[in-house]
Design a protein around this motif. Structure first.
Motif, PDB file in Angstrom:
ATOM      1  N   ILE A  18     -22.229  91.777 -55.790  1.00 47.07           N
ATOM      2  CA  ILE A  18     -21.273  91.721 -55.030  1.00 47.07           C
ATOM      3  C   ILE A  18     -20.881  93.075 -55.103  1.00 47.07           C
ATOM      4  O   ILE A  18     -20.065  93.734 -53.982  1.00 47.07           O
ATOM      5  CB  ILE A  18     -20.237  90.487 -55.441  1.00 47.07           C
ATOM      6  CG1 ILE A  18     -20.787  89.359 -55.355  1.00 47.07           C
ATOM      7  CG2 ILE A  18     -18.992  90.880 -54.583  1.00 47.07           C
ATOM      8  CD1 ILE A  18     -20.005  88.237 -55.826  1.00 47.07           C
ATOM      9  N   VAL A  44     -20.005  96.038 -51.820  1.00 45.90           N
ATOM     10  CA  VAL A  44     -18.654  96.655 -51.629  1.00 45.90           C
ATOM     11  C   VAL A  44     -18.471  98.134 -51.767  1.00 45.90           C
ATOM     12  O   VAL A  44     -17.880  98.722 -51.039  1.00 45.90           O
ATOM     13  CB  VAL A  44     -17.731  95.672 -52.657  1.00 45.90           C
ATOM     14  CG1 VAL A  44     -16.069  96.282 -52.455  1.00 45.90           C
ATOM     15  CG2 VAL A  44     -17.732  94.213 -52.284  1.00 45.90           C
ATOM     16  N   ALA A 100     -28.323  89.229 -48.112  1.00 42.76           N
ATOM     17  CA  ALA A 100     -27.088  88.807 -48.267  1.00 42.76           C
ATOM     18  C   ALA A 100     -26.089  90.069 -48.676  1.00 42.76           C
ATOM     19  O   ALA A 100     -24.900  89.979 -48.000  1.00 42.76           O
ATOM     20  CB  ALA A 100     -26.921  87.841 -49.475  1.00 42.76           C
ATOM     21  N   GLY A 101     -26.615  90.905 -49.384  1.00 40.96           N
ATOM     22  CA  GLY A 101     -25.647  92.163 -49.787  1.00 40.96           C
ATOM     23  C   GLY A 101     -25.508  93.031 -48.632  1.00 40.96           C
ATOM     24  O   GLY A 101     -24.429  93.526 -48.525  1.00 40.96           O
ATOM     25  N   LEU A 139     -22.650  91.297 -46.565  1.00 43.11           N
ATOM     26  CA  LEU A 139     -21.654  91.532 -47.205  1.00 43.11           C
ATOM     27  C   LEU A 139     -21.122  93.080 -46.936  1.00 43.11           C
ATOM     28  O   LEU A 139     -19.658  93.202 -46.884  1.00 43.11           O
ATOM     29  CB  LEU A 139     -21.808  91.196 -48.659  1.00 43.11           C
ATOM     30  CG  LEU A 139     -20.274  91.303 -49.459  1.00 43.11           C
ATOM     31  CD1 LEU A 139     -19.228  90.653 -48.992  1.00 43.11           C
ATOM     32  CD2 LEU A 139     -20.794  91.129 -51.070  1.00 43.11           C
ATOM     33  N   ALA A 189     -17.611  93.927 -44.932  1.00 45.70           N
ATOM     34  CA  ALA A 189     -16.610  94.620 -45.744  1.00 45.70           C
ATOM     35  C   ALA A 189     -16.338  96.090 -45.050  1.00 45.70           C
ATOM     36  O   ALA A 189     -15.399  96.320 -44.812  1.00 45.70           O
ATOM     37  CB  ALA A 189     -17.026  94.987 -47.286  1.00 45.70           C
TER      38      ALA A 189
END
Length: 411
Positions: free
Chosen positions: A74, A78, A196-197, A200, A204
């Protein structure tokens, strides 16, 4: 006679009692028991006070690093989004200042980034796939030539010694086949984590472009009122430093890619475009990326063009890296991020040790941002400046949070 003797004894006892009382009243009071710490030298007490505070700070840092490593799936997306936001927010703001609607400016910024990154990756992968078969064939030819040189050259290596060395390599690979199989089985999981990263990171980045200031005000509102001015000022200084880092890093990477790619093209080295693209992408990882991509360019030159061209290619790579290390990094990057070259090396080594390639990638920007934020807080120029109050937070992201009448977050 007896009465007089008894009276004298009684008078003597009274006189002795009075003398004892007078002595007790005139004697100095007993000293209270001394504290044990008074017997410890001041230097030892000072060192002990610093020690437990440093241990506490070190423990907090260790816990933070442990949580980051555990949540790396995660944290890394980010951080990628923050870097992309530092690059795209000024571009989106520029478009909005020139009359573009906010939604259109954000859309154009996102699509531009996706087009550039996707175009570079597509071009590089296409060129590599086209030349993969020829590269494999040339590698076999180069190996045969190298094998012939080992057998007939000055090293005087025999056929049996060379075969034994190759057999040892094959045996090692067979012994580690379990690791290879495990890695192959985990490809699906790694690919899923990567996708998935990536999603994300994109989401973001989009939210940073849409409402980055609102998100930051929400973060500042978490802190006590007396600390909000310091947090807000330090965050603004760190954000400006991060923007400078991204812009300068793109400039440095472009110069490296043009220098090495143009050198490979002029020398007639195949795959010059993929080499330039890999150099551009690898330059975002300080020190490590330049070494790996430069070694790849030299290897391709050695396989296709021979030893002489490979040595010239090595000279070009070293020249470009020296210009980067002694001209671009001190003058441009040093001015932008204000981090000493030794600090860059230590940060990259520490990041690589803790988190591998992602650690090396984010080591320098994290160190630069932390350095600027700590310096800002230590100067104390934020004292007396009103920080953004929690009532200024009007982000649509938090409208679903239930609010009590008359209640304001942060109070």
């Amino acid at each position: 006679m007896a009465d007089s003797t008894h009276g004298e004894r009684r008078a003597g006892r009274i006189a002795r009692r009075r003398a004892r009382r007078a002595h007790e009243s005139s004697a100095p009071p007993a000293e209270p028991p001394r504290d044990v710490t008074e017997g410890i030298p001041y230097g030892v007490r000072l060192a002990a006070a610093w020690s437990w505070r440093l241990l506490l700070v070190g423990g907090v840092i260790a816990v933070v690093i442990f949580l980051i490593i555990q949540l790396r799936l995660i944290v890394i997306p980010v951080l990628v989004a923050v870097l992309l936001g530092a690059l795209l927010v000024p571009f989106s703001a520029f478009l909005q200042r020139h009359g573009w609607p906010k939604w259109l400016g954000v859309t154009v910024a996102m699509l531009s980034a996706l087009a550039v990154v996707g175009g570079l990756l597509t071009l590089g992968i296409t060129q590599i796939v086209r030349g993969a078969d020829e590269l494999a064939a040339q590698s076999l030819v180069a190996w045969d030539q190298f094998r012939e040189w080992l057998l007939e050259g000055p090293l005087h290596i025999t056929e049996r010694q060379l075969n034994d060395f190759v057999e040892q390599i094959i045996t090692s690979v067979q012994q580690d086949s379990g690791v290879l199989v495990t890695g192959a089985l985990s490809v699906g999981s790694s690919l899923g984590h990567f996708l998935a990263g990536m999603l994300l990171a994109l989401f973001a980045t989009l939210f940073i472009l849409i409402d980055g200031r609102g998100i930051w005000n929400w973060i500042v509102g978490i802190f006590p009122k007396r600390a909000r001015a310091a947090v807000d000022g330090a965050g603004s200084a760190g954000w400006a430093t991060l923007q400078n880092f991204v812009k300068v890093q793109i400039l440095v990477a472009t110069i490296d890619a043009i220098g090495i790619g143009l050198g490979a093209f002029l020398l007639g080295v195949p795959l010059a475009i993929p080499i330039a693209i890999l150099v551009f992408l690898g330059s975002f990882i300080p020190i490590v990326g330049a070494v790996v991509t430069g070694a790849l360019a030299v290897f391709v030159a050695l396989v296709y063009n021979g030893l002489v061209i490979a040595l010239i290619m090595l000279g070009i790579v070293l020249l470009v890296q020296q210009v980067e290390g002694h001209v671009l990094q001190p003058l441009i990057m040093g001015t932008a991020v204000k981090v000493h070259p030794l600090g860059v090396v230590v940060a990259v080594a520490t990041g690589s040790l803790l988190a591998g390639i992602p650690g090396a990638l984010f080591a320098v920007p994290v160190a630069a941002v932390l350095n600027v934020m700590i310096v800002f807080v230590s100067r104390g120029s934020w004292k007396g400046a009103p920080g953004p109050p929690a009532t200024e937070v009007r982000s649509p992201l938090w409208t679903t949070v239930p609010q009590k009448p008359g209640f304001q977050r942060g109070e």
